[in-house]
Design a protein around this motif. Structure first.
Motif, short mmCIF file in Angstrom:
data_model
loop_
_atom_site.label_atom_id
_atom_site.label_comp_id
_atom_site.label_asym_id
_atom_site.label_seq_id
_atom_site.Cartn_x
_atom_site.Cartn_y
_atom_site.Cartn_z
N ARG A 44 22.76 40.17 -11.43
CA ARG A 44 23.03 39.76 -12.46
C ARG A 44 21.57 39.13 -13.22
O ARG A 44 20.93 39.62 -14.32
CB ARG A 44 24.21 39.19 -12.83
CG ARG A 44 25.04 39.83 -12.87
CD ARG A 44 26.80 38.99 -13.09
NE ARG A 44 27.80 40.70 -12.53
CZ ARG A 44 27.96 41.06 -11.92
NH1 ARG A 44 27.40 41.22 -11.13
NH2 ARG A 44 28.96 42.22 -12.10
N LEU A 45 20.99 38.57 -12.66
CA LEU A 45 20.00 37.60 -13.27
C LEU A 45 18.60 38.46 -12.93
O LEU A 45 17.70 38.46 -14.01
CB LEU A 45 19.98 35.79 -12.67
CG LEU A 45 20.75 34.82 -12.76
CD1 LEU A 45 20.72 34.66 -11.73
CD2 LEU A 45 20.68 34.45 -14.21
N LEU A 46 18.46 38.80 -11.62
CA LEU A 46 17.54 40.24 -11.77
C LEU A 46 17.71 41.02 -12.57
O LEU A 46 16.07 41.52 -13.35
CB LEU A 46 17.50 40.59 -10.34
CG LEU A 46 16.91 39.82 -9.49
CD1 LEU A 46 17.40 40.06 -7.90
CD2 LEU A 46 15.58 39.40 -9.82
N SER A 47 18.39 41.52 -12.77
CA SER A 47 18.42 42.88 -13.91
C SER A 47 18.60 42.37 -15.02
O SER A 47 17.85 43.29 -15.77
CB SER A 47 19.66 43.65 -13.35
OG SER A 47 20.76 42.85 -14.22
N LEU A 48 18.73 41.32 -15.27
CA LEU A 48 18.60 40.41 -16.89
C LEU A 48 17.56 40.34 -17.21
O LEU A 48 16.76 40.47 -18.19
CB LEU A 48 19.97 39.60 -17.47
CG LEU A 48 21.37 40.46 -17.54
CD1 LEU A 48 21.65 39.08 -17.59
CD2 LEU A 48 21.50 40.85 -18.81
N ARG A 53 11.54 35.58 -14.23
CA ARG A 53 12.24 34.81 -14.94
C ARG A 53 13.49 34.75 -14.13
O ARG A 53 14.31 33.69 -14.62
CB ARG A 53 12.41 35.46 -16.39
CG ARG A 53 11.71 35.38 -16.71
CD ARG A 53 11.89 35.44 -18.60
NE ARG A 53 12.73 34.58 -19.73
CZ ARG A 53 13.44 34.69 -19.93
NH1 ARG A 53 13.94 35.59 -21.41
NH2 ARG A 53 14.77 33.46 -20.70
N ALA A 54 14.00 35.45 -13.37
CA ALA A 54 15.41 34.82 -12.53
C ALA A 54 14.69 34.08 -11.70
O ALA A 54 16.14 32.86 -11.33
CB ALA A 54 15.42 36.55 -12.07
N THR A 355 27.94 30.74 -19.62
CA THR A 355 27.14 31.98 -18.73
C THR A 355 27.08 33.22 -19.21
O THR A 355 25.80 33.19 -20.35
CB THR A 355 28.44 32.91 -18.21
OG1 THR A 355 28.32 32.62 -16.62
CG2 THR A 355 29.11 34.01 -18.87
N LEU A 356 25.82 33.31 -18.49
CA LEU A 356 24.75 34.32 -18.44
C LEU A 356 25.44 35.66 -18.22
O LEU A 356 24.28 36.96 -18.90
CB LEU A 356 23.88 33.82 -17.98
CG LEU A 356 22.53 32.75 -17.78
CD1 LEU A 356 22.03 32.11 -17.14
CD2 LEU A 356 22.45 32.67 -19.66
N THR A 357 26.33 36.30 -17.73
CA THR A 357 26.52 38.25 -17.45
C THR A 357 26.98 38.39 -18.74
O THR A 357 27.10 38.13 -19.61
CB THR A 357 27.78 37.69 -16.72
OG1 THR A 357 28.85 37.47 -17.53
CG2 THR A 357 28.16 36.96 -15.51
#
Ligand code: SAH
Length: 416
Positions: A44-48, A53-54, A355-357
């Motif tokens: 999720r962090l990679l795709s966002l 930045r991830a 959360t960040l999702t």
């Protein structure tokens, strides 16, 4: 972590290597292993945020923010006065100029803690507190083999990360068995945050320890004196007490939580802060529209539901997987539905998560707009970044690599 042997404790204070290319699946797996964050979270962090930045965000998530924020109880005292009192007591306290009720103290570290010959394994949340300088209490102890009172020990997380060196205050068997009592006095921890609960200003109800984004959320709602506000997931009461404070004691905040023991924590905070307009109730908020008719027509709803907490700092490791994210997002939608029913026309809904999702944040809001007769309002207090929708909605995200805060999401909606 390059060169780390799985059985050996790692020191999470030591900084990991620089970003490489992590865009493919094996890259996600590598990052997941290195940071001890689940593959689902890393994906999720990679795709966002993309690889660079991830990695930065993962680095930040493993550490506490550099500033420890306190909300000042402006019904009793000014931020300047509290900061001055803390400085007299030897703390480096600063008034935070962007908000009318925030001060902060610096968090120090990272420090090398050094090895001890004996090890105590602490529960994850306890280890995360000790990592910032707290003492370890018996309920937080998972394992303490061969430890005797008076030993110098390392406190480690369940994944073997060293968080502190300290002095054992009881024998190992006792620590594991007892439900209360000081188990390890922390002598040196990776970070040192102020122990706010031991401060006089805390006991006197002059401050509430609350993250910067959580305070921003209160100001985004900006409740007016006289309103009826329902906080659907209120414990321990951060946002509910902030709302009551902003209403200057006029109007009513009904603070609801499903858990009786957590509701008790709201009552303690309400009492400590000296608030008179907060009523605490124990209930499952998914059924409020049927079970609590007196709440219909509320002027505002605060919905800060259980979430995957991917923004919480520090997080020594992170385990939630695909199913966890999906089921939390759908749990949150149940509250959103009820919130939309309770609100009066023109009433406001403050929705926030730590959360960040995307699925728990923007995607839930997009659905609420489509299905629940809500529309997004502009947020007048804005210290984060824009959210991710293509709709160009004014949603607010706090991102650990940019804002020195936990990861956090804030939306303000209005019932049309
Ligand atoms: N808003 C709070 C933090 C809320 S954490 C603050 O600012 O301090 C989420 C809370 O939701 C937890 O305390 C949990 O007990 C509660 N909760 C979970 N499911 C619930 C439900 N179905 N009904 C009411 N409360 C619930």
């Amino acid at each position: 972590m390059s060169g780390r042997k799985p059985a050996e404790p790692e020191n999470p204070g030591s900084s990991p290597g620089g970003p490489a290319s992590f865009n493919d699946a094996s890259g996600a797996a590598t990052l997941s292993e290195k940071y001890l964050f689940s593959p689902a979270a890393v994906r999720r962090l990679l795709s966002l945020y993309g690889a660079v930045r991830a990695v930065r965000i993962l680095d930040e998530l493993k550490t506490p923010p550099r500033r420890y924020f306190l909300r000042v109880n402006t019904l009793k005292v000014s931020p300047e006065d509290v900061a001055a009192r803390l400085r007299e007591e030897g703390f480096e306290a600063h008034v935070y100029p962007e908000l009318p009720d925030a001060i902060y103290l610096p968090v120090k570290g990272p420090f090398e803690v050094g090895r001890a010959s004996k090890v105590i394994v602490a529960r994850k949340d306890a280890a995360e507190s000790v990592y910032q300088g707290a003492n370890l209490y018996a309920p937080g102890v998972l394992e303490a083999k061969g430890v005797k009172e008076g030993d110098i020990v390392n406190v480690v997380s369940p994944r073997g990360q060293i968080v502190a060196k300290g002095l054992a205050m009881m024998d190992g068997e006792e620590m594991v068995a007892r439900r209360e009592g000081l188990a390890v006095k922390t002598l040196r921890s990776v970070y040192v945050a102020p122990s706010v609960r031991e401060l006089d200003v805390y006991r006197e109800g002059l401050v509430y320890d609350q993250s910067l984004p959580a305070m921003v959320a209160g100001h985004v709602l900006s409740p007016k004196p006289g309103w009826l506000i329902v906080d659907m997931c209120a414990a321990p009461g951060g946002k509910a007490t902030h709302a009551a404070q902003l209403m200057r004691g006029e109007g009513r905040v009904v603070a609801i939580d499903r858990s009786e023991s957590k509701a008790r924590r709201i009552r303690e905070n309400v009492q400590r802060l000296g608030l008179r307009n907060v009523e605490v109730r124990v209930a499952d908020s998914r059924y409020l529209d049927i079970e609590m008719e007196d709440l219909a027509g509320a002027d505002a709803i605060i919905l800060d539901p259980p979430c995957s907490a991917l923004g919480v700092r520090p997080s020594l490791y992170y385990e939630k997987g695909e199913r966890g994210f999906a089921s939390l997002a759908s749990y949150q939608r149940q509250f959103l539905k009820v919130a939309a029913k309770l609100l009066r026309k023109g009433g406001l809904l403050l929705y926030s998560t730590c959360t960040l999702t995307l699925e728990e944040n923007e995607l839930n809001i997009v659905r609420a707009i489509k299905e629940l007769g809500l529309r997004v309002r502009v947020q007048r207090v804005f210290l984060g970044s824009q959210g991710f929708t293509e709709l160009g909605q004014p949603l607010q995200r706090f991102e650990p690599d940019l804002h020195d805060t936990p990861g956090f999401f804030v939306a303000l909606l209005e019932k049309s």
